[in-house]
Design a protein around this motif. Structure first.
Motif, PDB file in Angstrom:
ATOM      1  N   UNK A 168     -11.925  17.577  10.489  1.00  0.00           N
ATOM      2  CA  UNK A 168     -12.088  17.695   9.034  1.00  0.00           C
ATOM      3  C   UNK A 168     -10.854  18.292   8.353  1.00  0.00           C
ATOM      4  N   UNK A 169     -10.302  17.564   7.396  1.00  0.00           N
ATOM      5  CA  UNK A 169      -9.076  18.006   6.730  1.00  0.00           C
ATOM      6  C   UNK A 169      -8.997  17.374   5.349  1.00  0.00           C
ATOM      7  N   UNK A 170      -8.185  17.951   4.485  1.00  0.00           N
ATOM      8  CA  UNK A 170      -8.035  17.393   3.137  1.00  0.00           C
ATOM      9  C   UNK A 170      -6.585  17.070   2.796  1.00  0.00           C
ATOM     10  N   UNK A 171      -5.743  16.997   3.833  1.00  0.00           N
ATOM     11  CA  UNK A 171      -4.347  16.639   3.607  1.00  0.00           C
ATOM     12  C   UNK A 171      -3.761  16.105   4.907  1.00  0.00           C
ATOM     13  N   UNK A 172      -2.634  15.416   4.802  1.00  0.00           N
ATOM     14  CA  UNK A 172      -1.969  14.881   5.983  1.00  0.00           C
ATOM     15  C   UNK A 172      -2.256  13.394   6.165  1.00  0.00           C
ATOM     16  N   UNK A 173      -1.470  12.789   7.067  1.00  0.00           N
ATOM     17  CA  UNK A 173      -1.600  11.353   7.309  1.00  0.00           C
ATOM     18  C   UNK A 173      -2.958  11.023   7.920  1.00  0.00           C
ATOM     19  N   UNK A 174      -3.443  11.913   8.802  1.00  0.00           N
ATOM     20  CA  UNK A 174      -4.749  11.688   9.418  1.00  0.00           C
ATOM     21  C   UNK A 174      -5.856  11.642   8.374  1.00  0.00           C
ATOM     22  N   UNK A 175      -5.795  12.553   7.409  1.00  0.00           N
ATOM     23  CA  UNK A 175      -6.782  12.555   6.320  1.00  0.00           C
ATOM     24  C   UNK A 175      -6.687  11.259   5.513  1.00  0.00           C
ATOM     25  N   UNK A 176      -5.460  10.846   5.212  1.00  0.00           N
ATOM     26  CA  UNK A 176      -5.264   9.613   4.453  1.00  0.00           C
ATOM     27  C   UNK A 176      -5.881   8.422   5.197  1.00  0.00           C
ATOM     28  N   UNK A 177      -5.650   8.367   6.525  1.00  0.00           N
ATOM     29  CA  UNK A 177      -6.152   7.248   7.322  1.00  0.00           C
ATOM     30  C   UNK A 177      -7.669   7.265   7.420  1.00  0.00           C
ATOM     31  N   UNK A 178      -8.252   8.432   7.691  1.00  0.00           N
ATOM     32  CA  UNK A 178      -9.707   8.530   7.823  1.00  0.00           C
ATOM     33  C   UNK A 178     -10.394   8.229   6.497  1.00  0.00           C
ATOM     34  N   UNK A 189      -0.968   1.485   7.483  1.00  0.00           N
ATOM     35  CA  UNK A 189       0.184   2.244   6.974  1.00  0.00           C
ATOM     36  C   UNK A 189       0.288   3.604   7.677  1.00  0.00           C
ATOM     37  N   UNK A 190      -0.860   4.279   7.830  1.00  0.00           N
ATOM     38  CA  UNK A 190      -0.868   5.574   8.520  1.00  0.00           C
ATOM     39  C   UNK A 190      -0.369   5.448   9.950  1.00  0.00           C
ATOM     40  N   UNK A 191      -0.825   4.395  10.649  1.00  0.00           N
ATOM     41  CA  UNK A 191      -0.381   4.182  12.041  1.00  0.00           C
ATOM     42  C   UNK A 191       1.126   3.922  12.090  1.00  0.00           C
ATOM     43  N   UNK A 192       1.613   3.111  11.150  1.00  0.00           N
ATOM     44  CA  UNK A 192       3.050   2.805  11.112  1.00  0.00           C
ATOM     45  C   UNK A 192       3.872   4.069  10.832  1.00  0.00           C
ATOM     46  N   UNK A 217       1.784  10.028  -1.000  1.00  0.00           N
ATOM     47  CA  UNK A 217       2.269   9.623   0.324  1.00  0.00           C
ATOM     48  C   UNK A 217       3.235  10.643   0.914  1.00  0.00           C
ATOM     49  N   UNK A 218       4.228  11.044   0.105  1.00  0.00           N
ATOM     50  CA  UNK A 218       5.231  11.991   0.628  1.00  0.00           C
ATOM     51  C   UNK A 218       4.621  13.365   0.869  1.00  0.00           C
ATOM     52  N   UNK A 219       3.599  13.687   0.075  1.00  0.00           N
ATOM     53  CA  UNK A 219       2.894  14.962   0.293  1.00  0.00           C
ATOM     54  C   UNK A 219       2.175  14.951   1.645  1.00  0.00           C
ATOM     55  N   UNK A 220       1.502  13.819   1.955  1.00  0.00           N
ATOM     56  CA  UNK A 220       0.803  13.713   3.241  1.00  0.00           C
ATOM     57  C   UNK A 220       1.796  13.748   4.401  1.00  0.00           C
ATOM     58  N   UNK A 221       2.917  13.014   4.261  1.00  0.00           N
ATOM     59  CA  UNK A 221       3.923  12.998   5.334  1.00  0.00           C
ATOM     60  C   UNK A 221       4.503  14.399   5.550  1.00  0.00           C
ATOM     61  N   UNK A 259       0.843  -1.210   0.000  1.00  0.00           N
ATOM     62  CA  UNK A 259       0.000   0.000   0.000  1.00  0.00           C
ATOM     63  C   UNK A 259       0.872   1.252   0.000  1.00  0.00           C
ATOM     64  N   UNK A 260       1.973   1.209   0.779  1.00  0.00           N
ATOM     65  CA  UNK A 260       2.886   2.352   0.825  1.00  0.00           C
ATOM     66  C   UNK A 260       3.542   2.606  -0.517  1.00  0.00           C
ATOM     67  N   UNK A 261       3.957   1.517  -1.192  1.00  0.00           N
ATOM     68  CA  UNK A 261       4.598   1.662  -2.510  1.00  0.00           C
ATOM     69  C   UNK A 261       3.606   2.237  -3.521  1.00  0.00           C
ATOM     70  N   UNK A 262       2.369   1.758  -3.452  1.00  0.00           N
ATOM     71  CA  UNK A 262       1.340   2.229  -4.390  1.00  0.00           C
ATOM     72  C   UNK A 262       1.044   3.727  -4.201  1.00  0.00           C
ATOM     73  N   UNK A 263       0.876   4.137  -2.936  1.00  0.00           N
ATOM     74  CA  UNK A 263       0.607   5.557  -2.662  1.00  0.00           C
ATOM     75  C   UNK A 263       1.811   6.428  -3.008  1.00  0.00           C
ATOM     76  N   UNK A 264       3.003   5.857  -2.794  1.00  0.00           N
ATOM     77  CA  UNK A 264       4.212   6.600  -3.132  1.00  0.00           C
ATOM     78  C   UNK A 264       4.315   6.817  -4.639  1.00  0.00           C
ATOM     79  N   UNK A 265       3.968   5.775  -5.407  1.00  0.00           N
ATOM     80  CA  UNK A 265       4.010   5.900  -6.876  1.00  0.00           C
ATOM     81  C   UNK A 265       2.972   6.896  -7.384  1.00  0.00           C
ATOM     82  N   UNK A 266       1.862   7.002  -6.636  1.00  0.00           N
ATOM     83  CA  UNK A 266       0.835   7.981  -7.006  1.00  0.00           C
ATOM     84  C   UNK A 266       1.246   9.406  -6.638  1.00  0.00           C
TER      85      UNK A 266
END
Length: 260
Positions: free
Chosen positions: A204-214, A227-230, A59-63, A49-56
């Motif tokens: 309520x948010x549209x960016x960040x790891x929390x947004x990705x997880x929710x 992945x978000x928890x890790x 992931x690095x934007x959220x981090x 999942x991390x590799x897939x989001x990274x290729x999209x």
């Protein structure tokens, strides 16, 4: 000499033993079907999942967004906590005037203020930064205050005998004496920073790891949720490592750090 190198090598690997064992057992149980991957995906599924989001490219934007949010809040809260700790530790009048109020506010769980914070700041960036700053403030305040109060009175008396100026006494005696406690506060504050961010980013948010997880939880993408928890755990560990490096660099004179 080679024995020392080997010992240092094993000492470096020792902290990795338990995490590696947990990951292997987790993967084996998932592959055997004992753990349902719909409820708890395997470590390899999380990595995929991390590799897939990274290729999209997201992931690095959220981090990056979460890390920036966390450290801005920590810098604001930590600076205020440090300055208040210095003020109350150095001046008796300030301590009598401010410390009691700070201690009273400190006992309020800062995450319980979320409804009020939303009313004050809305659901935007300010609310999250405020919560992180509030969470980081008190550990650094308490440890700075305690550190200054714990400086050896004999050393201060010796500095007075040698007629050191106030600034020299602060810089050469008080601050170094309080530094171990201050850095403990920094280390603890960094941990509170990430815990607060996890909760704050559920607002309520549209960016960040929390947004990705929710967002992933709504579509039952449990591999992305884990992945978000890790990622939170890894960022927390990285922050703790940075704090330990600061301790080793700035406390080289301290007997407890000479042997490390």
């Amino acid at each position: 000499m080679s024995g020392r190198v080997q010992k240092r090598h094993w000492d470096g690997l020792l902290p990795l033993v338990i995490p590696v064992v947990i990951l292997v057992v987790w993967q084996v149980l998932g592959d055997a079907g004992i753990l349902s991957t719909r409820i708890l995906p395997t470590p390899l599924g999380v990595v995929q999942a991390g590799i897939q989001l990274s290729q999209q490219g997201v992931l690095w934007q959220y981090i990056g967004t979460s890390t920036e949010r966390a450290f801005i809040g920590f810098f604001i809260g930590g600076s205020i906590g440090f300055l208040l700790g210095l003020l109350n530790g150095l001046y008796r009048t300030s301590e009598k005037l401010i410390d009691s109020s700070i201690q009273m506010i400190r006992t309020i769980p800062h995450l319980a203020l979320i409804p009020l914070v939303i009313v004050w700041f809305g659901v935007g960036e300010e609310a999250k930064v405020f919560l992180v700053a509030l969470g980081s403030l008190f550990p650094i305040y308490v440890n700075t205050f305690f550190g200054i109060k714990s400086v050896d009175a004999d050393l201060i008396e010796m500095a007075r005998v040698y007629r050191l100026s106030w600034w020299k006494m602060f810089w050469k005696v008080i601050l170094p004496g309080a530094l171990p406690s201050i850095l403990v506060g920094v280390r603890y504050g960094l941990g509170v920073m990430w815990i607060t961010l996890i909760v704050a980013e559920t607002i309520s948010e549209n960016s960040g790891i929390g947004y990705m997880t929710m967002n992933a939880e709504q579509f039952m993408q449990m591999n992305v949720v884990v992945l978000g928890i890790v990622i939170y755990a890894l960022l927390g560990k990285l922050s703790d490592w940075m704090a330990s490096m600061m301790e080793k660099r700035w406390l080289q004179w301290h007997p407890n750090y000479l042997s490390k």
